[in-house]
Design an enzyme around this catalytic site. Sequence first.
Site, PDB file in Angstrom:
ATOM      1  N   SER A 273       0.837  -1.207   0.000  1.00 56.27           N
ATOM      2  CA  SER A 273       0.000   0.000   0.000  1.00 56.27           C
ATOM      3  C   SER A 273       0.869   1.252   0.000  1.00 56.27           C
ATOM      4  CB  SER A 273      -0.871   0.042   1.259  1.00 56.27           C
ATOM      5  OG  SER A 273      -1.915  -0.878   1.160  1.00 56.27           O
TER       6      SER A 273
ATOM      7  N   HIS B 194      -3.363   0.819  -4.556  1.00 59.50           N
ATOM      8  CA  HIS B 194      -3.002  -0.378  -5.336  1.00 59.50           C
ATOM      9  C   HIS B 194      -3.558  -0.177  -6.746  1.00 59.50           C
ATOM     10  CE1 HIS B 194      -1.611  -2.991  -1.966  1.00 59.50           C
ATOM     11  NE2 HIS B 194      -2.361  -2.139  -1.278  1.00 59.50           N
TER      12      HIS B 194
ATOM     13  N   HIS C 172      -6.074  -8.727  -1.486  1.00 62.04           N
ATOM     14  CA  HIS C 172      -6.216  -8.989  -0.051  1.00 62.04           C
ATOM     15  C   HIS C 172      -7.454  -9.852   0.204  1.00 62.04           C
ATOM     16  CE1 HIS C 172      -4.162  -5.071  -0.529  1.00 62.04           C
ATOM     17  NE2 HIS C 172      -3.464  -5.419   0.535  1.00 62.04           N
TER      18      HIS C 172
ATOM     19  N   TYR D  42      -9.592  -9.447   2.540  1.00 66.86           N
ATOM     20  CA  TYR D  42     -10.777  -8.653   2.894  1.00 66.86           C
ATOM     21  C   TYR D  42     -11.487  -8.082   1.664  1.00 66.86           C
ATOM     22  CZ  TYR D  42      -7.564  -4.658   2.350  1.00 66.86           C
ATOM     23  OH  TYR D  42      -6.655  -3.764   1.857  1.00 66.86           O
ATOM     24  N   GLU D  43     -10.826  -8.139   0.496  1.00 66.32           N
ATOM     25  CA  GLU D  43     -11.491  -7.683  -0.731  1.00 66.32           C
ATOM     26  C   GLU D  43     -12.503  -8.723  -1.207  1.00 66.32           C
ATOM     27  OE1 GLU D  43      -8.768  -5.610  -3.718  1.00 66.32           O
ATOM     28  OE2 GLU D  43      -7.316  -6.536  -2.371  1.00 66.32           O
TER      29      GLU D  43
ATOM     30  N   ALA E 142       2.823  -2.270   3.787  1.00 65.58           N
ATOM     31  CA  ALA E 142       2.667  -1.234   4.802  1.00 65.58           C
ATOM     32  C   ALA E 142       2.174  -1.946   6.049  1.00 65.58           C
ATOM     33  CB  ALA E 142       1.637  -0.222   4.338  1.00 65.58           C
TER      34      ALA E 142
ATOM     35  N   MET F 151      -2.169  -6.855   6.679  1.00 67.95           N
ATOM     36  CA  MET F 151      -3.261  -7.695   6.164  1.00 67.95           C
ATOM     37  C   MET F 151      -2.844  -8.373   4.855  1.00 67.95           C
ATOM     38  SD  MET F 151      -6.245  -4.844   6.737  1.00 67.95           S
ATOM     39  CE  MET F 151      -6.206  -3.786   8.189  1.00 67.95           C
ATOM     40  N   SER F 152      -1.569  -8.707   4.746  1.00 69.57           N
ATOM     41  CA  SER F 152      -1.107  -9.296   3.477  1.00 69.57           C
ATOM     42  C   SER F 152       0.149 -10.137   3.705  1.00 69.57           C
ATOM     43  CB  SER F 152      -0.800  -8.180   2.475  1.00 69.57           C
ATOM     44  OG  SER F 152       0.358  -7.456   2.865  1.00 69.57           O
TER      45      SER F 152
ATOM     46  N   ASN G  63       2.395   3.391  10.630  1.00 66.50           N
ATOM     47  CA  ASN G  63       1.696   3.910  11.816  1.00 66.50           C
ATOM     48  C   ASN G  63       2.145   3.117  13.032  1.00 66.50           C
ATOM     49  OD1 ASN G  63      -0.007   1.874  10.182  1.00 66.50           O
ATOM     50  ND2 ASN G  63      -0.905   1.715  12.219  1.00 66.50           N
TER      51      ASN G  63
ATOM     52  N   HIS H 104      -6.242   4.485   6.684  1.00 67.18           N
ATOM     53  CA  HIS H 104      -5.586   4.117   5.419  1.00 67.18           C
ATOM     54  C   HIS H 104      -4.968   5.328   4.703  1.00 67.18           C
ATOM     55  CE1 HIS H 104      -4.523   1.383   2.253  1.00 67.18           C
ATOM     56  NE2 HIS H 104      -5.215   2.059   1.348  1.00 67.18           N
TER      57      HIS H 104
END
Length: 336
Positions: free
Chosen positions: A79, A110, A132, A134-135, A162, A265-266, A289, A304
């Site tokens: 990301s 992306h 991902h 979650y997509e 990220a 998340m990846s 972060n 995000h």
Amino acid sequence: MTGTITADQSPVIVKHTKHRTNSGGSTGYIAQEQNETLDASDGAHVLEEAYSYEVCKEIADYLSERTAIRPKIGIICGSGLGSLADELTNTDIFEYENIPNFPVSTVEGHVGRMVFGYLGDVPVMAMQGRFHYYEGYGLAKCSMPVRVMKLVGCTHLIATNAAGGLNHKFKVGDIMVVRDHVNMMGFAGNSPLQGPNDPRFGPRFPPMTRAYDAHYIKTAKKIAKEMKIGSDVHEGVYTCLGGPNYETVAELRMLKTLGIDAVGMSTVHEVVTARHCDLKVFAFSLITNKCSLDYDSSDDDANHEEVVTVGKNRQHICAQFTRRIVQVISDEISNQ
Ligand SMILES: O=P(O)(O)O[C@H]1O[C@H](CO)[C@@H](O)[C@H]1O
């Protein structure tokens, strides 16, 4: 020269076949259009989307037939880190929507294209946008491009992401070279390798004790020192959660207790897939972060926009870092 390969150059679009893996067939392993739930009489088993060797090969051939570039190194841009791929020269660019059987990117930061080109003088292929869980994509689908890289001829994967920093030594903008991962989604029984194994990719039970190549970790730290960013580059353990929500304070505290340094998340399922098909892996996280381990610090909620902004702000340093690692890997490949 930069070429964008368009859909009308595509001769064949291979349609996925809906197939129940327990109903026979030579490999019992055929791509599916969407998740398929078998009822109790069928064994009460939920199948994930899986791409057969043949479909991955068709995608790899589709790409290889449209570019003269023959990469040994595949890169996945995290990301906000997509501009890494913008550094490539003499590119051939494939929009995901034009690649047969490819998913599309739906996340900001992306772009959604596969870029073949040269980083320095090294041929690479770079995913400017990853997939991902979650997509709505199953883990096998999220990781399928890694198998395509393998079939294009890659021997090495560089995965970037990220991530939120849990280790108190990490600052926003630092880089964490991934030493190891904890596969939380795997603990929950979700794996990109779920379903019948195709030995043309790799073994049924691949080891993961040396998932991240120790030599490249050492090399990366040496490069960081040479770049005079040694104090901003750390080594640590990454974990992937399903997302898309960020973590609660209790979850973050738990992850920290487990020895995790950065959360995202990846990447984990991509690395599992890469090691299964014997790609050497180097990965790094850009710490975008700091994770809140404290209920009172409500002003530092993860978001995000911040993730993408930090990625953009650090794109130059990440690109330089990647370029130098790519050069070392390439020199080593040439000397083998
Ligand atoms: O891992 P990448 O794709 O870099 O992106 C990270 O950033 C997004 C959250 O801000 C999530 O997708 C997380 O995985």
